[in-house]
Scaffold this motif. Structure first.
Motif, PDB file in Angstrom:
ATOM      1  N   MET A 151       0.976  -4.956 -13.259  1.00 49.89           N
ATOM      2  CA  MET A 151       0.778  -5.547 -11.920  1.00 49.89           C
ATOM      3  C   MET A 151      -0.563  -6.267 -11.876  1.00 49.89           C
ATOM      4  N   ASP A 152      -0.541  -7.540 -11.443  1.00 51.93           N
ATOM      5  CA  ASP A 152      -1.796  -8.285 -11.419  1.00 51.93           C
ATOM      6  C   ASP A 152      -2.569  -7.997 -10.133  1.00 51.93           C
ATOM      7  N   ASP A 153      -3.799  -8.526 -10.099  1.00 55.88           N
ATOM      8  CA  ASP A 153      -4.686  -8.257  -8.964  1.00 55.88           C
ATOM      9  C   ASP A 153      -4.105  -8.751  -7.653  1.00 55.88           C
ATOM     10  N   ALA A 154      -3.430  -9.914  -7.686  1.00 61.40           N
ATOM     11  CA  ALA A 154      -2.856 -10.466  -6.459  1.00 61.40           C
ATOM     12  C   ALA A 154      -1.816  -9.514  -5.879  1.00 61.40           C
ATOM     13  N   ASP A 155      -1.004  -8.901  -6.761  1.00 64.52           N
ATOM     14  CA  ASP A 155      -0.003  -7.937  -6.298  1.00 64.52           C
ATOM     15  C   ASP A 155      -0.672  -6.696  -5.712  1.00 64.52           C
ATOM     16  N   LEU A 156      -1.733  -6.234  -6.359  1.00 61.05           N
ATOM     17  CA  LEU A 156      -2.463  -5.067  -5.847  1.00 61.05           C
ATOM     18  C   LEU A 156      -3.039  -5.363  -4.469  1.00 61.05           C
ATOM     19  N   ASP A 157      -3.611  -6.561  -4.301  1.00 62.65           N
ATOM     20  CA  ASP A 157      -4.159  -6.962  -3.008  1.00 62.65           C
ATOM     21  C   ASP A 157      -3.069  -6.981  -1.943  1.00 62.65           C
ATOM     22  N   ALA A 158      -1.931  -7.585  -2.288  1.00 63.06           N
ATOM     23  CA  ALA A 158      -0.831  -7.698  -1.331  1.00 63.06           C
ATOM     24  C   ALA A 158      -0.331  -6.320  -0.920  1.00 63.06           C
ATOM     25  N   GLN A 159      -0.174  -5.429  -1.891  1.00 60.86           N
ATOM     26  CA  GLN A 159       0.288  -4.079  -1.576  1.00 60.86           C
ATOM     27  C   GLN A 159      -0.711  -3.353  -0.692  1.00 60.86           C
ATOM     28  N   ALA A 160      -2.006  -3.529  -0.999  1.00 63.42           N
ATOM     29  CA  ALA A 160      -3.041  -2.884  -0.193  1.00 63.42           C
ATOM     30  C   ALA A 160      -2.989  -3.411   1.241  1.00 63.42           C
ATOM     31  N   MET A 161      -2.813  -4.736   1.400  1.00 63.68           N
ATOM     32  CA  MET A 161      -2.785  -5.312   2.736  1.00 63.68           C
ATOM     33  C   MET A 161      -1.560  -4.843   3.517  1.00 63.68           C
ATOM     34  N   LEU A 162      -0.449  -4.668   2.839  1.00 63.37           N
ATOM     35  CA  LEU A 162       0.749  -4.139   3.516  1.00 63.37           C
ATOM     36  C   LEU A 162       0.510  -2.695   3.965  1.00 63.37           C
ATOM     37  N   ARG A 163      -0.250  -1.948   3.168  1.00 68.32           N
ATOM     38  CA  ARG A 163      -0.592  -0.585   3.577  1.00 68.32           C
ATOM     39  C   ARG A 163      -1.542  -0.601   4.776  1.00 68.32           C
ATOM     40  N   VAL A 164      -2.468  -1.588   4.784  1.00 68.91           N
ATOM     41  CA  VAL A 164      -3.366  -1.727   5.940  1.00 68.91           C
ATOM     42  C   VAL A 164      -2.537  -1.990   7.195  1.00 68.91           C
ATOM     43  N   ALA A 165      -1.531  -2.867   7.084  1.00 70.89           N
ATOM     44  CA  ALA A 165      -0.664  -3.183   8.223  1.00 70.89           C
ATOM     45  C   ALA A 165       0.052  -1.943   8.742  1.00 70.89           C
ATOM     46  N   ALA A 166       0.263  -0.980   7.834  1.00 68.84           N
ATOM     47  CA  ALA A 166       0.914   0.274   8.223  1.00 68.84           C
ATOM     48  C   ALA A 166      -0.093   1.323   8.697  1.00 68.84           C
ATOM     49  N   GLY A 167      -1.391   0.934   8.759  1.00 64.30           N
ATOM     50  CA  GLY A 167      -2.408   1.840   9.287  1.00 64.30           C
ATOM     51  C   GLY A 167      -3.225   2.598   8.252  1.00 64.30           C
ATOM     52  N   ASP A 168      -3.122   2.205   6.983  1.00 61.88           N
ATOM     53  CA  ASP A 168      -3.843   2.903   5.911  1.00 61.88           C
ATOM     54  C   ASP A 168      -5.294   2.418   5.848  1.00 61.88           C
ATOM     55  N   ARG A 169      -6.209   3.233   6.332  1.00 63.97           N
ATOM     56  CA  ARG A 169      -7.623   2.837   6.362  1.00 63.97           C
ATOM     57  C   ARG A 169      -8.266   2.864   4.979  1.00 63.97           C
ATOM     58  N   ARG A 170      -7.762   3.713   4.091  1.00 63.76           N
ATOM     59  CA  ARG A 170      -8.331   3.733   2.732  1.00 63.76           C
ATOM     60  C   ARG A 170      -8.013   2.434   2.006  1.00 63.76           C
ATOM     61  N   ALA A 171      -6.834   1.878   2.248  1.00 67.40           N
ATOM     62  CA  ALA A 171      -6.475   0.591   1.644  1.00 67.40           C
ATOM     63  C   ALA A 171      -7.391  -0.504   2.186  1.00 67.40           C
ATOM     64  N   PHE A 172      -7.703  -0.434   3.479  1.00 71.11           N
ATOM     65  CA  PHE A 172      -8.608  -1.417   4.066  1.00 71.11           C
ATOM     66  C   PHE A 172      -9.999  -1.291   3.448  1.00 71.11           C
ATOM     67  N   ALA A 173     -10.482  -0.064   3.270  1.00 70.71           N
ATOM     68  CA  ALA A 173     -11.802   0.154   2.659  1.00 70.71           C
ATOM     69  C   ALA A 173     -11.832  -0.415   1.243  1.00 70.71           C
ATOM     70  N   TRP A 174     -10.723  -0.269   0.516  1.00 70.07           N
ATOM     71  CA  TRP A 174     -10.643  -0.792  -0.849  1.00 70.07           C
ATOM     72  C   TRP A 174     -10.752  -2.317  -0.843  1.00 70.07           C
ATOM     73  N   LEU A 175     -10.026  -2.967   0.079  1.00 69.48           N
ATOM     74  CA  LEU A 175     -10.099  -4.426   0.180  1.00 69.48           C
ATOM     75  C   LEU A 175     -11.483  -4.883   0.631  1.00 69.48           C
TER      76      LEU A 175
END
Length: 197
Positions: free
Chosen positions: A1-25
């Motif tokens: 999985m490339d970085d762009a995919d990791l970013d996209a997955q993290a942002m989708l988790r942020v949309a679902a309320g995942d604050r740790r994913a937001f902190a990572w981004l």
């Protein structure tokens, strides 16, 4: 999985309320956004405030993100709109060089080797680039910064600016010519070194 995919997955988790994913981004892109904002306002403290505002907007608009767009493009669309709005308020005249006179968001360091003249040349070159940026339109500055400092593709810059690729190429071309002219003037000695202070 490339970085762009990791970013996209993290942002989708942020949309679902995942604050740790937001902190990572936030940790991953904070420096890039801060450098970008600094190019607009020329003041490190205000650039940091804008960066915080941009990430707050990103968090609040997370549900608008569609994974069909690269996350970095989405982020820089938010950053560009916020910075352009800030500049349009008319409170800022971008100074000739950002506070600290740097390109990477850290302080300009002294010579690493035994050539003090190399550090001076580097500072003068950065000052010339900063002056050229200060003379550009806000959209030219945004396009040039995303291209030359963030390494973004024309297509992604076009998406961030909500413009055509041909318009982006034109913005970057004009901005590149402005920088080249300023550097040529510096090298020819037609711009007095301290006039740029």
């Amino acid at each position: 999985m490339d970085d762009a995919d990791l970013d996209a997955q993290a942002m989708l988790r942020v949309a679902a309320g995942d604050r740790r994913a937001f902190a990572w981004l936030f940790d991953r892109y904070h420096a890039s956004v801060a450098r970008f904002a600094l190019r607009f306002v020329g003041n490190r403290e205000r650039a940091e405030e804008l960066t915080q505002d941009i990430f707050v907007k990103l968090y609040r608009n997370a549900r608008a993100y569609q994974p069909t767009a690269r996350f970095k493009t989405f982020l820089f669309r938010v950053a560009t709109n916020h910075c352009l709005n800030e500049v349009r308020r008319g409170e800022y005249r971008t100074p000739h060089a950002p506070d600290g006179g740097d390109t990477e968001g850290g302080e300009m360091e002294g010579p690493r080797g035994d050539r003090p003249d190399a550090a001076l040349e580097g500072r003068e070159l950065e000052r010339a680039v900063s002056e050229a940026l200060a003379g550009m339109s806000a959209r030219e500055r945004a396009a040039f910064t995303m291209c030359r400092f963030e390494g973004m593709a024309y297509r992604d810059i076009a998406d961030a600016l909500e413009a055509s690729e041909s318009a982006v190429k034109s913005l970057i071309h004009r901005a590149t010519l402005a920088v080249a002219r300023r550097i040529e003037a510096l090298q020819a000695g037609t711009v007095p070194a301290r006039s740029r202070a």
